[in-house]
Design a protein around this motif. Structure first.
Motif, PDB file in Angstrom:
ATOM      1  N   ARG A   7       6.370  -0.236  -9.674  1.00  0.00           N
ATOM      2  CA  ARG A   7       5.497  -1.257  -9.962  1.00  0.00           C
ATOM      3  C   ARG A   7       4.154  -1.177  -9.221  1.00  0.00           C
ATOM      4  N   PRO A   8       2.995  -1.314  -9.941  1.00  0.00           N
ATOM      5  CA  PRO A   8       1.838  -1.028  -9.410  1.00  0.00           C
ATOM      6  C   PRO A   8       1.611  -2.290  -8.181  1.00  0.00           C
ATOM      7  N   PHE A  12      -3.541  -2.420  -6.089  1.00  0.00           N
ATOM      8  CA  PHE A  12      -4.190  -1.497  -7.102  1.00  0.00           C
ATOM      9  C   PHE A  12      -4.435  -2.083  -8.484  1.00  0.00           C
ATOM     10  N   ILE A  13      -3.690  -3.229  -8.735  1.00  0.00           N
ATOM     11  CA  ILE A  13      -3.887  -4.146  -9.927  1.00  0.00           C
ATOM     12  C   ILE A  13      -5.475  -4.786  -9.727  1.00  0.00           C
ATOM     13  N   SER A  16      -8.119  -2.326 -10.016  1.00  0.00           N
ATOM     14  CA  SER A  16      -8.107  -1.633 -11.409  1.00  0.00           C
ATOM     15  C   SER A  16      -8.929  -2.556 -12.439  1.00  0.00           C
ATOM     16  N   ALA A 120      -6.771   2.598 -15.978  1.00  0.00           N
ATOM     17  CA  ALA A 120      -5.760   2.096 -14.717  1.00  0.00           C
ATOM     18  C   ALA A 120      -5.439   0.930 -15.045  1.00  0.00           C
ATOM     19  N   LYS A 123      -2.364   1.598 -17.535  1.00  0.00           N
ATOM     20  CA  LYS A 123      -1.362   2.153 -16.980  1.00  0.00           C
ATOM     21  C   LYS A 123      -0.511   1.041 -16.305  1.00  0.00           C
ATOM     22  N   ASN A 124      -1.211   0.327 -15.306  1.00  0.00           N
ATOM     23  CA  ASN A 124      -0.608  -0.729 -14.539  1.00  0.00           C
ATOM     24  C   ASN A 124       0.416  -1.768 -15.427  1.00  0.00           C
ATOM     25  N   THR A 125      -0.217  -2.056 -16.760  1.00  0.00           N
ATOM     26  CA  THR A 125       0.317  -3.041 -17.485  1.00  0.00           C
ATOM     27  C   THR A 125       1.487  -2.521 -17.954  1.00  0.00           C
ATOM     28  N   ASP A 127       3.252  -0.110 -16.480  1.00  0.00           N
ATOM     29  CA  ASP A 127       4.324   0.195 -15.409  1.00  0.00           C
ATOM     30  C   ASP A 127       4.865  -0.979 -14.992  1.00  0.00           C
ATOM     31  N   ALA A 128       4.050  -2.380 -14.979  1.00  0.00           N
ATOM     32  CA  ALA A 128       4.647  -3.459 -15.020  1.00  0.00           C
ATOM     33  C   ALA A 128       5.631  -4.140 -15.633  1.00  0.00           C
TER      34      ALA A 128
END
Length: 144
Positions: A7-8, A12-13, A16, A120, A123-125, A127-128
């Motif tokens: 998870r980010p 970082f979230i 981003s 970013a 990607k975070n979404t 990864d979460a």
């Protein structure tokens, strides 16, 4: 293929989202205050929106391929083409614009920051969401 995604971090979230918001807001404030015709402003706004969509689509296609999710070569190629086309359209537009070099640089940097932020955030979404799936496996349609 099983891949583990971390998870980010909240930092970082936040970074981003800030990059995306700062880039898009700065670019649009620049357009709002620019001394250019409305059709020129519309062109630059459309290039930004097209670039954001194309970059997110490309990032998703690349990530899908890495995770073994089928992606047609046509879609993959179109995603690359659209991303590169948005960059070329911005470059050609700025090259031919009657703007100072500092204004041209401002639009280019705000565009790049916006594209980076969008990639970013996407990607975070992803990864979460991937982290949620691994934490609590559920049957399909279990919430219906």
């Amino acid at each position: 293929m099983q891949t583990s995604t971390l998870r980010p971090s909240p930092a970082f979230i936040a970074a981003s989202w800030l990059a995306l918001l700062i880039g898009v807001v700065a670019y649009n404030i620049g357009l709002w205050n620019a001394d250019m015709q409305l059709n020129e402003k519309g062109y630059y706004f459309t290039v930004l929106m097209f670039g954001l969509f194309a970059a997110i689509s490309l990032q998703k296609a690349v990530r899908d391929q890495l995770e073994g999710i089928p992606v047609t070569s046509l879609y993959y190629g179109l995603a690359w083409f659209a991303t590169l086309l948005s960059i070329v359209l911005l470059t050609v537009g700025l090259w031919n614009a009657e703007l100072t070099r500092s204004e041209k640089g401002f639009y280019a940097m705000a565009f790049v920051l916006s594209i980076f932020g969008a990639i970013a955030v996407q990607k975070n979404t992803r990864d979460a969401k991937g982290g949620e799936k691994s934490d609590s496996p559920q049957e399909p349609f279990s919430k219906l």
